[in-house]
Design a protein around this motif. Sequence first.
Motif, PDB file in Angstrom:
ATOM      1  N   TYR A 141       0.818  -1.211   0.000  1.00 53.26           N
ATOM      2  CA  TYR A 141       0.000   0.000   0.000  1.00 53.26           C
ATOM      3  C   TYR A 141       0.855   1.265   0.000  1.00 53.26           C
ATOM      4  O   TYR A 141       0.433   2.286  -0.544  1.00 53.26           O
ATOM      5  CB  TYR A 141      -0.942  -0.004   1.200  1.00 53.26           C
ATOM      6  N   GLU A 145       0.379   4.183  -2.683  1.00 54.24           N
ATOM      7  CA  GLU A 145       0.130   5.574  -2.308  1.00 54.24           C
ATOM      8  C   GLU A 145       1.042   6.523  -3.062  1.00 54.24           C
ATOM      9  O   GLU A 145       0.616   7.572  -3.564  1.00 54.24           O
ATOM     10  CB  GLU A 145       0.323   5.746  -0.801  1.00 54.24           C
ATOM     11  N   ILE A 160      -4.104   4.774   2.180  1.00 52.90           N
ATOM     12  CA  ILE A 160      -4.888   3.566   1.912  1.00 52.90           C
ATOM     13  C   ILE A 160      -4.977   2.747   3.196  1.00 52.90           C
ATOM     14  O   ILE A 160      -3.968   2.499   3.864  1.00 52.90           O
ATOM     15  CB  ILE A 160      -4.248   2.723   0.786  1.00 52.90           C
ATOM     16  N   ILE A 169      -9.740   4.739   0.642  1.00 52.09           N
ATOM     17  CA  ILE A 169      -8.681   5.600   0.105  1.00 52.09           C
ATOM     18  C   ILE A 169      -9.017   7.040   0.468  1.00 52.09           C
ATOM     19  O   ILE A 169      -9.979   7.611  -0.048  1.00 52.09           O
ATOM     20  CB  ILE A 169      -8.542   5.437  -1.424  1.00 52.09           C
TER      21      ILE A 169
END
Length: 398
Positions: A141, A145, A160, A169
């Motif tokens: 993640y 991002e 996230i 999100i």
Amino acid sequence: MRKDKNCCVLMISGVKRYKLLDNIVKCGIECEQIQDRNEMLFISTHTSNIKRIERLAAKYGSVTQLQDKHISIRRRLIKNVMLHSGLVVGIVISIILCSVFSHMILRINIENDSEQVRADILSVLDENGLHIGSFKDGFDYVKLERELKRKVNGISWVGISEQGSTLVIDTIDNIPKPVSDNKRLPCNVVALHDCVVDKAEVFCGDLNVKIGSGVRAGDILISGERKKLISSGKDNKETEVTQYMRASGRVYGTFEKQAEFFFPYEQCINTPTGKEITVNYLNIFDADIPLFIRDIEGTYTYNAIREPVSVFGIELPVAITKVEYSEYTEAINTFTDEQIDEKIESSIRNYETELLTGYEIKDLKKTVSRADDGVTVKLIYTLYGEIGEQADIYLNKE
């Protein structure tokens, strides 16, 4: 007799089992239940009475056997399960699906009001293989991002997180930069093309070229920088000072512009036949399962409409995709020289209308080269018009 959890069942067989039963009653042995099945007596009694009943049975030549009541209960349970096997299978499948869905992304919640930003975020996630129906394991993640922040316009921060089977999100929009007033910045008027200067009208600033001279694209035509000497002090010492202004004016000149076009003799043309076919696909995760039997033969264009399935507002990794096929035939269209010449003239008119508006066409040189596969046309225009544009001067603050 009150039921006791310490009761057991004795199975008694033998010719004199009824005499045995009569003596059990005479001896005052309490029995919860007595059944005669298949030439056997089934006596349900307290475990403390087992020894007394066994002694009486031996006296009359009968055989006793202790039945495990728990086994009987399990057998009845298994029998009930077999009678309701569909319900059991449904429960097992539900447990398996719940276990599988707990490791999957069933919903993506994007905290942003912009439809374009949400669409861009979903596009980037899909490029990385993350979408509704994906398993949550294996995704970095932090990396996602960074990629979202780099690829999606309009956001300055993205985070996230997971909330069960929902991927959340969070975003922070960019803070719009204040619009600067360029009208207050000093500027020059520079040339847009390599050309010959024919005429100049200066409104502010100093003309930096001579009429009739040639200039390169980017050269300064009207300068917004002016230097002058200023006397100061008792001795009237002169000091050079630079003044800046926003130069403006119109400078006209003559320049050349080139264009090239290619027109093939043969061109593939798709002609619709009017035949249309609509079919449905069942989408489960990444699999497309056709919900039709017939084969689709021919050449088609298609338009797909995906309708996701949701339960209580949660979008499941299942959808129905409706695909509309439109059949067409391919044909090779061959053009003659006369038809090519008509296309050349039409293209030249469109080019002049769309790109040369505002300029006077002083001359046009056209070169036509014909080959086996098509015709190449090269155009060289001699144009007259305004050739300058303003370019800001950025000053270093010391």
